[in-house]
Design an enzyme around this catalytic site. Structure first.
Site, PDB file in Angstrom:
ATOM      1  N   SER A 111       4.938 -10.356 -23.355  1.00 27.71           N
ATOM      2  CA  SER A 111       5.994 -10.418 -22.357  1.00 27.71           C
ATOM      3  C   SER A 111       7.349 -10.233 -23.045  1.00 27.71           C
ATOM      4  O   SER A 111       7.562  -9.228 -23.722  1.00 27.71           O
ATOM      5  CB  SER A 111       5.880 -11.739 -21.595  1.00 27.71           C
ATOM      6  OG  SER A 111       6.623 -11.724 -20.405  1.00 27.71           O
ATOM      7  N   ASP A 155      -1.781  -7.329 -13.404  1.00 28.16           N
ATOM      8  CA  ASP A 155      -0.582  -8.077 -13.799  1.00 28.16           C
ATOM      9  C   ASP A 155       0.435  -8.041 -12.642  1.00 28.16           C
ATOM     10  O   ASP A 155       0.944  -6.968 -12.303  1.00 28.16           O
ATOM     11  CB  ASP A 155       0.031  -7.455 -15.052  1.00 28.16           C
ATOM     12  CG  ASP A 155       1.133  -8.318 -15.660  1.00 28.16           C
ATOM     13  OD1 ASP A 155       1.748  -9.114 -14.927  1.00 28.16           O
ATOM     14  OD2 ASP A 155       1.369  -8.185 -16.878  1.00 28.16           O
ATOM     15  N   HIS A 179      -1.099 -11.267 -16.135  1.00 27.34           N
ATOM     16  CA  HIS A 179      -0.045 -11.344 -17.148  1.00 27.34           C
ATOM     17  C   HIS A 179      -0.484 -12.147 -18.373  1.00 27.34           C
ATOM     18  O   HIS A 179      -0.100 -11.825 -19.499  1.00 27.34           O
ATOM     19  CB  HIS A 179       1.218 -11.959 -16.532  1.00 27.34           C
ATOM     20  CG  HIS A 179       2.452 -11.736 -17.336  1.00 27.34           C
ATOM     21  ND1 HIS A 179       2.926 -10.469 -17.628  1.00 27.34           N
ATOM     22  CD2 HIS A 179       3.321 -12.598 -17.930  1.00 27.34           C
ATOM     23  CE1 HIS A 179       4.025 -10.553 -18.352  1.00 27.34           C
ATOM     24  NE2 HIS A 179       4.279 -11.844 -18.552  1.00 27.34           N
TER      25      HIS A 179
END
Length: 270
Positions: free
Chosen positions: A116, A221, A249
């Site tokens: 991320s 995601d 995610h």
């Protein structure tokens, strides 16, 4: 027992080493696992930490082959104080801090794993310090903020709308007051890239990434639209893209065994 000592004891019981060292103008916390020659730097997501983001990797990777260093950026996890602030170049400051940590620990060459926001830090780090990075793995990451991203993250700014399962790990680390305030600060800082830089976070850096790069994307995601991993793959010359059909995610946590095997196989390549 203070919070740092409590967490240090928890890490030690898991066979992990927890330390804080001075890096630039901050005291940076890191967790170390393994004794292998191939050194890995793990970079967490927004307001993430070694404890919340990488436990299956710290405990699940081959500790004879790899040495893992999981880094809490300043103002995250146990790298408090200082409290987190959000200059527009915060991703680049985090990249510089991560490099400063690795130099402080006398690691001259290492691979980078970034999730991320940590993936964004990893992209910048690999581009700016190509002589240090052996291989790069990123997932749930992006080089720019799209209009749909702004709408999505503004919709997540109130943590009261989150499920308890999403919210509680952060509150356990930070307490509710700090996390509530800093999450809103992160949303505002992230969206500033869209409003003040036409969405560009690190698009220009991608051409400078020379190391082999593994981009992983979870097909399901909800936070990263598919154009983001595709853009990274198209603009990083020595890259490959792998899609996990059921991945979301947090695919490295939900599908830790598959993820760990994929990544270790990539890292083992010569």
């Amino acid at each position: 027992m203070n919070t740092l000592s409590k967490h240090a004891d928890e890490f030690q019981r898991s066979g992990l080493e927890s330390q804080k060292v001075q890096v630039n103008d901050a005291r940076i916390h890191y967790v170390k696992s393994g004794v292998g020659n191939h050194v890995l730097l793990l970079l967490p997501g927004a307001l993430g930490s070694s404890k919340t983001d990488f436990e299956p990797q710290l405990t699940g990777f081959n500790k004879e082959k790899f040495t893992l260093i999981s880094f809490d950026p300043r103002g995250f996890g146990q790298s408090i104080p200082p409290e987190r602030d959000w200059p527009l170049d915060y991703f680049r400051r985090d990249a510089d801090d991560a490099v400063g940590l690795m130099k402080r620990l006398s690691y001259k060459k290492f691979s980078v794993l970034g999730w991320s926001d940590g993936g964004i830090i990893g992209l910048i780090l690999a581009a700016q310090y190509p002589e240090l990075v052996h291989r790069l793995v990123v997932w749930g990451s992006n080089a720019y903020v799209a209009p749909t991203d702004v709408d999505l993250f503004k919709g997540l700014s109130n943590i009261d709308t989150w499920s308890a399962r999403m919210r509680e790990p952060f509150i356990k680390v930070y307490g509710e007051k700090y996390f509530r305030a800093q999450w809103k600060n992160w949303i505002e800082a992230y969206c500033r890239y869209y409003y003040e830089r036409d969405g560009d976070i690190c698009k220009g850096d991608l051409k400078n990434i020379k190391c082999p790069t593994f981009i992983i994307h979870g097909k399901k995601d909800p936070l990263v639209i598919e154009e983001h991993p595709n853009y990274l793959h198209e603009n990083i010359s020595n890259s490959r893209l792998h899609v996990i059909p059921e991945g979301k995610h947090n695919l490295h946590l939900r599908y830790a065994k598959e993820f760990n095997q994929l990544v270790q196989t990539f890292l083992d390549e010569t």
